[in-house]
Design a protein around this motif. Structure first.
Motif, mmCIF file in Angstrom:
data_model
loop_
_atom_site.group_PDB
_atom_site.id
_atom_site.type_symbol
_atom_site.label_atom_id
_atom_site.label_comp_id
_atom_site.label_asym_id
_atom_site.label_seq_id
_atom_site.Cartn_x
_atom_site.Cartn_y
_atom_site.Cartn_z
ATOM 1 N N GLY A 59 5.739 -26.112 33.813
ATOM 2 C CA GLY A 59 4.231 -25.942 34.102
ATOM 3 C C GLY A 59 3.374 -27.106 34.344
ATOM 4 N N ILE A 60 3.739 -28.047 33.100
ATOM 5 C CA ILE A 60 2.792 -29.312 33.458
ATOM 6 C C ILE A 60 3.439 -30.195 34.665
ATOM 7 C CG2 ILE A 60 2.203 -31.794 32.397
ATOM 8 C CD1 ILE A 60 2.351 -30.207 29.744
ATOM 9 N N GLN A 61 4.810 -30.195 35.127
ATOM 10 C CA GLN A 61 5.324 -31.050 35.932
ATOM 11 C C GLN A 61 4.823 -30.358 37.305
ATOM 12 O OE1 GLN A 61 7.083 -29.795 33.337
ATOM 13 N NE2 GLN A 61 7.888 -31.944 32.368
ATOM 14 N N LEU A 62 4.722 -29.148 37.449
ATOM 15 C CA LEU A 62 4.162 -28.338 38.635
ATOM 16 C C LEU A 62 2.778 -28.848 38.881
ATOM 17 C CD1 LEU A 62 5.640 -26.352 40.728
ATOM 18 C CD2 LEU A 62 4.703 -24.417 39.430
ATOM 19 N N TYR A 63 1.991 -28.752 37.702
ATOM 20 C CA TYR A 63 0.788 -28.974 38.145
ATOM 21 C C TYR A 63 0.554 -30.479 38.407
ATOM 22 C CZ TYR A 63 -4.094 -30.474 37.043
ATOM 23 O OH TYR A 63 -5.492 -30.883 37.055
ATOM 24 N N ASN A 64 1.196 -31.418 37.784
ATOM 25 C CA ASN A 64 1.114 -32.865 38.290
ATOM 26 C C ASN A 64 1.675 -33.088 39.782
ATOM 27 O OD1 ASN A 64 0.264 -33.585 35.637
ATOM 28 N ND2 ASN A 64 2.540 -34.199 34.841
ATOM 29 N N SER A 65 2.714 -32.356 40.147
ATOM 30 C CA SER A 65 2.794 -32.412 41.510
ATOM 31 C C SER A 65 1.867 -32.199 42.570
ATOM 32 C CB SER A 65 4.248 -31.620 41.837
ATOM 33 O OG SER A 65 5.344 -31.976 40.977
ATOM 34 N N PHE A 66 1.080 -31.025 42.169
ATOM 35 C CA PHE A 66 -0.087 -30.801 43.279
ATOM 36 C C PHE A 66 -1.093 -31.738 42.921
ATOM 37 C CE2 PHE A 66 2.125 -26.380 43.312
ATOM 38 C CZ PHE A 66 2.155 -26.520 44.551
ATOM 39 N N PHE A 67 -1.428 -32.027 41.725
ATOM 40 C CA PHE A 67 -2.654 -32.993 41.394
ATOM 41 C C PHE A 67 -2.155 -34.283 42.283
ATOM 42 C CE2 PHE A 67 -4.960 -35.813 38.411
ATOM 43 C CZ PHE A 67 -6.388 -35.593 39.132
ATOM 44 N N LEU A 68 -1.207 -34.739 41.985
ATOM 45 C CA LEU A 68 -0.623 -36.211 42.615
ATOM 46 C C LEU A 68 -0.803 -35.842 44.039
ATOM 47 C CD1 LEU A 68 0.416 -38.969 42.192
ATOM 48 C CD2 LEU A 68 2.595 -38.112 42.348
ATOM 49 N N LEU A 69 -0.357 -34.780 44.812
ATOM 50 C CA LEU A 69 -0.210 -34.582 46.190
ATOM 51 C C LEU A 69 -1.767 -34.581 46.747
ATOM 52 C CD1 LEU A 69 0.609 -33.641 49.064
ATOM 53 C CD2 LEU A 69 0.802 -31.317 47.940
ATOM 54 N N VAL A 70 -2.590 -34.164 45.932
ATOM 55 C CA VAL A 70 -4.156 -33.981 46.303
ATOM 56 C C VAL A 70 -4.547 -35.505 46.462
ATOM 57 C CG1 VAL A 70 -6.416 -33.400 45.836
ATOM 58 C CG2 VAL A 70 -4.494 -31.746 45.600
ATOM 59 N N SER A 215 7.218 -39.241 31.773
ATOM 60 C CA SER A 215 6.673 -38.329 30.590
ATOM 61 C C SER A 215 5.678 -37.376 31.432
ATOM 62 C CB SER A 215 6.410 -39.244 29.703
ATOM 63 O OG SER A 215 5.284 -39.888 29.661
ATOM 64 N N ALA A 216 5.360 -36.389 30.467
ATOM 65 C CA ALA A 216 4.552 -35.381 31.214
ATOM 66 C C ALA A 216 3.910 -34.991 29.544
ATOM 67 C CB ALA A 216 5.077 -34.086 31.481
ATOM 68 N N PRO A 217 2.807 -35.740 29.061
ATOM 69 C CA PRO A 217 1.994 -35.521 27.961
ATOM 70 C C PRO A 217 1.407 -34.223 27.614
ATOM 71 C CG PRO A 217 1.251 -37.307 29.213
ATOM 72 C CD PRO A 217 2.279 -36.871 29.778
ATOM 73 N N ALA A 218 1.067 -33.436 26.971
ATOM 74 C CA ALA A 218 0.419 -32.162 26.919
ATOM 75 C C ALA A 218 -1.095 -32.694 27.302
ATOM 76 C CB ALA A 218 0.613 -31.649 25.367
ATOM 77 N N LEU A 219 -1.570 -31.662 27.832
ATOM 78 C CA LEU A 219 -3.001 -31.523 28.629
ATOM 79 C C LEU A 219 -4.078 -30.863 27.718
ATOM 80 C CD1 LEU A 219 -2.002 -31.738 32.534
ATOM 81 C CD2 LEU A 219 -2.466 -33.658 30.949
ATOM 82 N N ASP A 220 -5.050 -31.177 27.543
ATOM 83 C CA ASP A 220 -6.150 -30.509 27.022
ATOM 84 C C ASP A 220 -7.066 -30.042 28.243
ATOM 85 O OD1 ASP A 220 -8.005 -29.469 25.529
ATOM 86 O OD2 ASP A 220 -8.754 -31.284 24.637
ATOM 87 N N TRP A 221 -6.851 -28.631 28.442
ATOM 88 C CA TRP A 221 -7.605 -27.956 29.616
ATOM 89 C C TRP A 221 -9.010 -27.890 29.346
ATOM 90 C CZ3 TRP A 221 -4.846 -27.900 33.947
ATOM 91 C CH2 TRP A 221 -3.644 -27.670 33.600
ATOM 92 N N SER A 222 -9.398 -28.185 28.184
ATOM 93 C CA SER A 222 -11.013 -28.091 28.146
ATOM 94 C C SER A 222 -11.571 -29.740 28.184
ATOM 95 C CB SER A 222 -11.446 -27.456 26.567
ATOM 96 O OG SER A 222 -10.517 -28.452 25.590
ATOM 97 N N THR A 230 -5.566 -37.410 28.113
ATOM 98 C CA THR A 230 -5.238 -35.796 28.034
ATOM 99 C C THR A 230 -5.883 -34.790 29.043
ATOM 100 O OG1 THR A 230 -6.780 -35.520 26.415
ATOM 101 C CG2 THR A 230 -4.357 -36.063 25.324
ATOM 102 N N SER A 231 -6.891 -35.542 29.661
ATOM 103 C CA SER A 231 -7.524 -34.580 30.553
ATOM 104 C C SER A 231 -6.639 -34.131 31.928
ATOM 105 C CB SER A 231 -8.549 -35.365 31.246
ATOM 106 O OG SER A 231 -9.251 -34.728 32.231
ATOM 107 N N PRO A 232 -6.776 -32.989 32.313
ATOM 108 C CA PRO A 232 -5.778 -32.774 33.482
ATOM 109 C C PRO A 232 -6.520 -33.159 34.628
ATOM 110 C CG PRO A 232 -7.342 -30.753 32.766
ATOM 111 C CD PRO A 232 -7.545 -31.789 31.798
ATOM 112 N N ILE A 233 -7.458 -33.779 34.831
ATOM 113 C CA ILE A 233 -8.237 -34.249 36.024
ATOM 114 C C ILE A 233 -8.284 -35.780 35.978
ATOM 115 C CG2 ILE A 233 -9.389 -32.370 36.631
ATOM 116 C CD1 ILE A 233 -11.763 -33.881 35.676
ATOM 117 N N SER A 234 -7.648 -36.392 35.183
ATOM 118 C CA SER A 234 -7.575 -37.920 34.766
ATOM 119 C C SER A 234 -6.436 -38.433 35.842
ATOM 120 C CB SER A 234 -7.272 -38.296 33.570
ATOM 121 O OG SER A 234 -7.013 -39.915 33.276
ATOM 122 N N ILE A 235 -6.688 -39.508 36.693
ATOM 123 C CA ILE A 235 -5.841 -40.416 37.493
ATOM 124 C C ILE A 235 -5.203 -41.522 36.779
ATOM 125 C CG2 ILE A 235 -6.928 -39.404 39.768
ATOM 126 C CD1 ILE A 235 -8.151 -41.970 39.793
#
Length: 294
Positions: A59-70, A215-222, A230-235
């Motif tokens: 899950g996290i790796q898939l999200y990271n791939s799309f976020f990095l693509l954007v 590494s894919a540290p756990a993300l805090d979606w809030s 831990t932010s999903p939108i942090s670069i």
């Protein structure tokens, strides 16, 4: 008679070569999908990966791939558009232009590992961004910029010169002609190139191993603080992508079901790359009909 036989023979050879290429590609795709599709499930696509226990997801790796693509496209598309417009519309033949084209050719021939090492030395160490999404995005920009620039330039050059002449005849400036006449006409080709480049970015691994981290540290979606790791939108956080995850799973061998995770991840990665490739052609065709009324 001899010429006809020779023509038939050459045609048969060419068809045979084409058939071999299609067979190799189809075999590769089928092999990956047959091995991986049975292991794909919703829990696999959304679950967290595990380093030591069986049953991990991507899950996290898939999200990271799309976020990095954007993030990569946000950086690389304006740069490639500017460079392509300059080379196609403004650059005059001479040593400066030849030097720029030589630089583009050299960049396009560099292996991704070399670009990754360059990104590590410059973005990770020198700029002190560390292993992060921004480091990976900048490295991928360096890697994909030549291809995207050439695509923009070629798309603009394929616009007939009468379109430019018509714009200038109406009294608008050269820049307005480029923006309002040439770019809309070339947009289908540009969009197709960007989507195809997106597939390359999505599947890249070597350059990201040295820049985005492993590494894919756990993300805090809030947590929406862009500076928090831990932010999903942090670069500025580490981001193991799906392609890097496949490499890591196969190289470390610490997961009991590493073969299953690797096969499922490879199938997911292949499916998205196929979507990018087929989607690019469909989108380009749609835009061409929409903009040209063809």
């Amino acid at each position: 008679m001899h010429a006809k036989k020779l023509d038939k023979l050459a045609t048969a050879v060419l068809y045979t070569i084409a058939g071999i290429i299609v067979t190799i590609l189809a075999s590769l795709i089928l092999y990956i999908l047959v091995r991986g599709l049975p292991h794909i499930s919703w829990s696999f696509l959304t679950g967290k990966s595990s380093s030591y226990q069986a049953g991990g997801g991507i899950g996290i790796q898939l999200y990271n791939s799309f976020f990095l693509l954007v993030i990569t496209l946000v950086i690389s598309v304006p740069l490639s558009m500017g460079a392509g417009i300059f080379l196609a519309e403004y650059a005059k033949k001479g040593p400066v232009t030849n030097f720029i084209r030589t630089c583009i050719e050299i960049l396009s021939s560099l292996p991704s590992v070399v670009v990754g090492l360059f990104g590590y030395l410059i973005f990770v160490v020198q700029f002190q961004y560390g292993f992060s999404i921004i480091s990976g995005a900048l490295a991928l920009t360096v890697f994909n910029l030549p291809q995207m620039t050439r695509n923009v330039e070629d798309s603009l050059r394929h616009v007939h010169h009468t379109q430019r002449e018509a714009g200038l005849a109406l009294g608008i400036s050269r820049w307005e002609t480029v923006v309002h006449v040439v770019i809309p006409e070339a947009l289908p080709g540009i969009v197709t190139g960007v989507v195809l480049a997106s597939g390359c970015i999505f599947g890249e691994a070597a350059a990201l191993i040295y820049t985005a981290g492993q590494s894919a540290p756990a993300l805090d979606w809030s947590n929406w603080n862009i500076l928090s790791v831990t932010s999903p939108i942090s670069i500025f956080r580490q981001a193991e992508t799906l392609a890097v995850h496949i490499w890591k799973v196969n190289s470390e061998g610490t997961i009991p079901d590493a073969t299953i995770v690797s096969a499922g991840s490879a199938a997911v990665l292949l499916i998205f790359i196929l979507i990018f490739n087929f989607g690019a052609r469909k989108l380009g065709s749609y835009l061409h009909k929409k903009l040209t009324a063809a």
